[in-house]
Write a protein that holds these residues in place. Structure first.
Motif, short mmCIF file in Angstrom:
data_model
loop_
_atom_site.label_atom_id
_atom_site.label_comp_id
_atom_site.label_asym_id
_atom_site.label_seq_id
_atom_site.Cartn_x
_atom_site.Cartn_y
_atom_site.Cartn_z
N THR A 47 0.83 -1.20 0.00
CA THR A 47 0.00 0.00 0.00
C THR A 47 0.87 1.25 0.00
O THR A 47 2.07 1.20 0.20
N GLN A 48 0.23 2.40 -0.20
CA GLN A 48 0.93 3.67 -0.27
C GLN A 48 0.66 4.50 0.98
O GLN A 48 -0.33 4.30 1.68
N LYS A 49 1.54 5.46 1.26
CA LYS A 49 1.36 6.38 2.37
C LYS A 49 1.04 7.75 1.80
O LYS A 49 1.69 8.21 0.86
N ALA A 50 0.02 8.41 2.37
CA ALA A 50 -0.43 9.70 1.83
C ALA A 50 -0.66 10.69 2.96
O ALA A 50 -0.83 10.32 4.12
N GLU A 51 -0.65 11.97 2.61
CA GLU A 51 -0.89 13.03 3.59
C GLU A 51 -2.38 13.29 3.77
O GLU A 51 -2.85 13.59 4.86
N ALA A 52 -3.15 13.21 2.68
CA ALA A 52 -4.58 13.51 2.75
C ALA A 52 -5.28 12.92 1.53
O ALA A 52 -4.65 12.61 0.52
N ALA A 53 -6.60 12.77 1.64
CA ALA A 53 -7.39 12.28 0.52
C ALA A 53 -7.58 13.41 -0.49
O ALA A 53 -7.38 14.59 -0.18
N PRO A 54 -7.98 13.08 -1.73
CA PRO A 54 -8.20 14.11 -2.75
C PRO A 54 -9.27 15.09 -2.32
O PRO A 54 -10.17 14.77 -1.54
N ALA A 124 -2.75 -5.68 -7.86
CA ALA A 124 -2.87 -4.51 -8.74
C ALA A 124 -3.46 -3.31 -8.03
O ALA A 124 -3.28 -2.17 -8.46
N ALA A 125 -4.15 -3.54 -6.91
CA ALA A 125 -4.77 -2.44 -6.17
C ALA A 125 -3.79 -1.77 -5.21
O ALA A 125 -4.09 -0.70 -4.67
N GLY A 126 -2.62 -2.38 -4.98
CA GLY A 126 -1.69 -1.89 -3.97
C GLY A 126 -1.29 -0.44 -4.17
O GLY A 126 -1.26 0.34 -3.21
N ARG A 127 -0.98 -0.04 -5.39
CA ARG A 127 -0.50 1.31 -5.63
C ARG A 127 -1.59 2.36 -5.50
O ARG A 127 -1.31 3.56 -5.49
N TYR A 128 -2.85 1.92 -5.41
CA TYR A 128 -3.97 2.86 -5.32
C TYR A 128 -4.62 2.89 -3.93
O TYR A 128 -5.55 3.65 -3.70
N PHE A 129 -4.13 2.04 -3.04
CA PHE A 129 -4.68 2.00 -1.67
C PHE A 129 -3.76 2.84 -0.79
O PHE A 129 -2.64 2.43 -0.47
N ALA A 130 -4.20 4.03 -0.42
CA ALA A 130 -3.35 4.98 0.30
C ALA A 130 -3.79 5.14 1.75
O ALA A 130 -4.97 5.36 2.03
N LYS A 131 -2.83 5.01 2.66
CA LYS A 131 -3.10 5.16 4.09
C LYS A 131 -2.57 6.50 4.59
O LYS A 131 -1.41 6.85 4.37
N ILE A 132 -3.43 7.24 5.27
CA ILE A 132 -3.07 8.54 5.82
C ILE A 132 -2.58 8.37 7.26
O ILE A 132 -1.64 9.03 7.70
N PRO A 158 -8.49 7.67 -6.93
CA PRO A 158 -9.30 7.65 -8.16
C PRO A 158 -8.51 7.22 -9.39
O PRO A 158 -9.11 6.77 -10.39
N ALA A 159 -7.18 7.31 -9.35
CA ALA A 159 -6.37 6.90 -10.49
C ALA A 159 -6.53 5.42 -10.81
O ALA A 159 -6.18 4.98 -11.91
N ILE A 160 -7.11 4.66 -9.89
CA ILE A 160 -7.35 3.24 -10.15
C ILE A 160 -8.26 3.05 -11.34
O ILE A 160 -8.18 2.04 -12.06
N LEU A 161 -9.13 4.03 -11.60
CA LEU A 161 -10.08 3.92 -12.71
C LEU A 161 -9.43 4.13 -14.07
O LEU A 161 -10.04 3.84 -15.10
N ASP A 162 -8.20 4.63 -14.07
CA ASP A 162 -7.47 4.85 -15.32
C ASP A 162 -6.51 3.72 -15.64
O ASP A 162 -5.84 3.76 -16.67
#
Length: 203
Positions: A47-54, A124-132, A158-162
């Protein structure tokens, strides 16, 4: 009579030694490099680490598209804890911030420290699952008999849809495994002390 070493044999031995040292150095460097690679690419369901949701404005075109997220938790290596998700599957809107909880309880008569590994499936979902926010960012220490709730704040990018390989995914499983830490770091985890109070505030 003392034999004179063949210069070619000496050179071969030196080259072999240099290669061996290089391989040892690569082995030590490969672990952090592999972790960085996984974080950047989502390889292996990392999974990914993020600062905030879109921002909300950027989500209007998604029309409420949802993905079901399931949760799994276990302990390994003899860590004397009970650890499991506090709820069942949830339907989350793509791009929106969500909070769920895991429960941990120590079965030990002494303080114990654990560190959590994590991944999602399908990979395949790993790069789009972001934990804050996540207990997995730090080691966690539980006192004897202590029970805690540990929140995870996340969103699905949302980039998962692309992504042609991921856009049709309709279910993701988030898994954690806690392992014992023999020599805990000096800085305790965010939820190590007063975890229940922090969880209540997060609600």
């Amino acid at each position: 009579m003392t034999a004179v070493a063949d210069p070619r044999n000496r050179r071969t031995a030196l080259i072999a030694g240099a290669v061996a040292l290089a391989m040892v150095g690569l082995a030590y460097a490969s672990v952090p490099l592999y972790r960085v690679f996984c974080q950047v690419t989502g390889f292996g369901g990392t999974t990914q680490k993020a600062e905030a949701a879109p921002a909300a404005e950027s989500l209007k075109a998604l029309h409420g598209r949802t993905i079901k997220v399931r949760f799994d938790g276990n302990v390994r290596g003899g860590l004397p804890w009970e650890f499991a998700p506090a709820q069942g599957p949830v339907d989350v809107k793509i791009g929106e911030q969500n909070m769920i909880f895991y429960k941990a309880a120590s079965q030990s008569a002494a303080s114990t420290t654990g560190s959590a590994t994590f991944n999602v499936t399908p990979e395949a979902a790993g790069r789009y699952f972001a934990k804050i926010q996540c207990f997995c960012f730090n080691e966690q220490t539980l006192n004897p008999g202590q029970q805690v709730e540990m929140p995870v704040v996340f969103y699905v990018d949302p980039a998962i849809l692309d992504d042609p390989d991921a856009k049709d995914i309709d279910e993701i499983t988030l898994s954690y495994s806690f392992y014992p830490v023999a020599q805990p770091s000096k800085a305790p985890g965010v939820y190590a002390t007063g975890s229940s109070e922090l969880a209540q505030k997060a609600r």
